[in-house]
Design an enzyme around this catalytic site. Structure first.
Site, PDB file in Angstrom:
ATOM      1  N   SER A 221     112.632  17.008  31.653  1.00 47.16           N
ATOM      2  CA  SER A 221     112.164  17.505  29.713  1.00 47.16           C
ATOM      3  C   SER A 221     112.588  15.590  29.312  1.00 47.16           C
ATOM      4  O   SER A 221     111.478  15.676  28.030  1.00 47.16           O
ATOM      5  CB  SER A 221     113.240  17.581  29.025  1.00 47.16           C
ATOM      6  OG  SER A 221     115.039  17.224  29.236  1.00 47.16           O
TER       7      SER A 221
ATOM      8  N   ASP B 219     123.262  14.913  21.352  1.00 44.81           N
ATOM      9  CA  ASP B 219     121.597  14.314  22.808  1.00 44.81           C
ATOM     10  C   ASP B 219     122.362  13.395  22.763  1.00 44.81           C
ATOM     11  O   ASP B 219     120.805  12.783  21.860  1.00 44.81           O
ATOM     12  CB  ASP B 219     120.391  15.306  22.810  1.00 44.81           C
ATOM     13  CG  ASP B 219     119.542  14.832  23.284  1.00 44.81           C
ATOM     14  OD1 ASP B 219     120.004  14.229  25.102  1.00 44.81           O
ATOM     15  OD2 ASP B 219     118.253  15.283  22.776  1.00 44.81           O
TER      16      ASP B 219
ATOM     17  N   HIS C 188     117.709  11.995  25.223  1.00 42.53           N
ATOM     18  CA  HIS C 188     116.358  12.190  24.753  1.00 42.53           C
ATOM     19  C   HIS C 188     115.959  10.713  24.539  1.00 42.53           C
ATOM     20  O   HIS C 188     117.476  10.481  23.603  1.00 42.53           O
ATOM     21  CB  HIS C 188     116.014  13.661  24.975  1.00 42.53           C
ATOM     22  CG  HIS C 188     116.069  14.517  25.451  1.00 42.53           C
ATOM     23  ND1 HIS C 188     117.375  15.227  25.782  1.00 42.53           N
ATOM     24  CD2 HIS C 188     114.942  14.675  26.412  1.00 42.53           C
ATOM     25  CE1 HIS C 188     116.663  16.500  27.218  1.00 42.53           C
ATOM     26  NE2 HIS C 188     115.653  15.907  26.993  1.00 42.53           N
TER      27      HIS C 188
END
Ligand SMILES: *[C@@H]1O[C@H](CO)[C@@H](O)[C@H](O)[C@H]1NC(C)=O
Ligand SMILES: *[C@@H]1O[C@H](CO)[C@@H](O)[C@H](O)[C@H]1NC(C)=O
Ligand SMILES: *[C@@H]1O[C@H](CO)[C@@H](O)[C@H](O)[C@H]1NC(C)=O
Length: 440
Positions: free
Chosen positions: A158, A408, A411
């Protein structure tokens, strides 16, 4: 989706040391994030010899011909980048990003921090200043001209997708791309075409680069990796790819069983299976080696040349408890010298750098292969402020303060610090093309 904590009911964790706990959390978080907490995950129950921090990076033993790791520093490599973008500092920049959530529609929901109500916007006004040279602002038209009639592929996990979406957003300022292909759960395989310049940009989901079976509800409860077999979901398309950006790392922290040449090599964190714990550093080396070797041999054989970049490990920034507000609360970059690249972050970066150096030497026997590291670990480490944190979901505090909130801190918000990765990518390609024009 509701907030499900993988820690619920795990009372035995209270007896563990803080260090142990934070490391385990660090190891488990990527799983939780990637799986969006769909399957709660058990914490390790046994001795510390199953912990990833006991793994040692032993580069000397991982070398195997023909991709030998020994390389001589004295030898000049012709296609080496003229500037080292690795070290530098973040400086204030009032120009701000090239795009926002309105001008770009390819931002994955979880990274769309502004439209999710992130209140502070100071993190958007920084630029990376390398110690030795100046880094030009990303110019979409320069990119489009350099890549006319070319196919650029992002391959990996990702983070590869995060980097691809950043690039598409920056290019959107100059030209529109049509989504011409999508496939897979969560659209893990996608392809865009810029009709204006006949450019194809694609993304391939391949979190190990080599063939693997990802853990799932219906399959194994751990990953299975075949370290000397390339993942043909992207490998089979190599003939049609002119430039490839590889990006892996976080998925190697997951429990896994490793296979090599038909036999079991060992495993990482598999207490219920009777395999030898071998950690994941050596396995990640092998996976990168297999990927680079495959690219070199296939592209070397067809003679069309290729540009290969390997993006180095992107550190995460969990500070407090991952499911509380303030898991990555900083709103400013670290200052120069304030934070060192160390521990697993440094080791993961080193694996990429070493494998790339070895691959460069192997590639010399073929013409037209240009391999380069995209060394973003340090500059990314210095941006604890660039993650979505709780803003991976829209307006997480709309109903007041919450006891549990998912964060998160892996990311990057778009726009955000990851735009700089593509800025450097373009700068390297641009300088290389200027140099080859001078040599003609
Ligand atoms: C996004 O950028 C466009 C073009 O620069 C601008 O017109 C628009 O107001 C911006 N939207 C937001 C929400 O900032
Ligand atoms: C468009 O680009 C592809 C490579 O991605 C190339 O094979 C094709 O010939 C190009 N088309 C034209 C019309 O130049
Ligand atoms: C695990 O492996 C060892 C050594 O190969 C063997 O002696 C033992 O019987 C195995 N145990 C199980 C449960 O398979």
């Amino acid at each position: 989706m509701g907030v499900i904590s993988p820690l619920k009911g795990q009372s035995h964790t209270h007896s563990l040391t803080k260090k142990f706990l934070s490391y385990v959390l660090y190891a488990l978080l990527p799983i939780a994030l990637f799986r969006l907490y769909c399957h709660p995950f058990p914490l390790p129950q046994s001795t510390t010899d199953q912990l990833p921090h006991n793994n040692r990076l032993i580069l000397t033993t991982s070398s195997s011909p023909p991709l030998s790791l020994s390389f001589s520093k004295e030898k000049e490599i012709a296609y080496e980048t003229p500037c080292d973008y690795t070290n530098g500092r973040w400086v204030h920049d009032k120009m701000g990003p090239l795009y926002n959530g309105t001008t770009c529609d390819t931002i994955k929901d979880g990274q769309n921090c502004i439209s999710h109500g992130r209140p502070d916007l100071g993190y958007l006004y920084w630029r990376w200043q390398p110690s030795q040279c100046k880094l030009s602002r990303f110019d979409p038209n320069t990119f489009l001209n350099l890549f006319s009639n070319k196919h650029l592929a992002f391959v990996g996990d990702s983070m590869a997708r995060n980097q691809l979406e950043s690039l598409l957003c920056m290019l959107a300022a100059a030209s529109n791309a049509n989504l011409v292909y999508k496939d897979g759960e969560d659209n893990k395989f996608r392809r865009w075409h810029f009709a204006s310049h006949n450019i194809t940009i694609s993304v391939y989901w391949s979190p190990f680069l080599v063939r693997g079976v990802e853990k799932s509800n219906i399959g194994p409860d751990h990953n299975e990796l075949y370290v000397n077999t390339v993942d043909e979901r992207w490998g089979a398309d190599l003939d049609h790819i002119d430039m490839i950006v590889l990006s892996i790392g976080h998925w190697f922290l997951h429990p896994a069983v490793y296979y090599e040449g038909g036999s079991i090599l060992g495993c990482h964190y598999c207490p219920r299976l009777n395999h030898t714990e071998i950690g994941f550093y050596d396995v990640m080396s092998k996976a990168i080696k297999t990927a680079l070797k495959t690219i070199i041999e296939r592209k070397g054989a067809n003679g069309n040349g290729v540009d290969v970049f390997l993006t180095t490990f992107s550190p995460s920034h969990f500070e407090g408890e991952w499911d509380k507000a303030g898991a990555c609360p900083k709103t400013k970059p670290y200052k120069e010298g304030e934070k060192m690249l160390e521990g697993m972050d440094a080791d993961m970066r080193a694996i990429g750098v070493e494998e790339m150096e070895a691959a460069k030497i192997y590639a010399k026997q073929f013409g037209g292969l240009r391999l380069e590291i995209l060394d973003v670990s340090k500059l990314s480490l210095m941006r604890p402020d660039g993650h979505p944190g709780p803003y991976m979901y829209p307006f997480p505090f709309a109903n007041g303060a919450q006891q549990h909130v998912q964060n998160d801190c892996v990311h990057w918000c778009l726009p955000g610090p990851i735009d700089t990765w593509n800025q450097i990518l373009l700068e390297v390609i641009r300088k290389r093309s200027m140099q080859s024009r001078r040599e003609e």
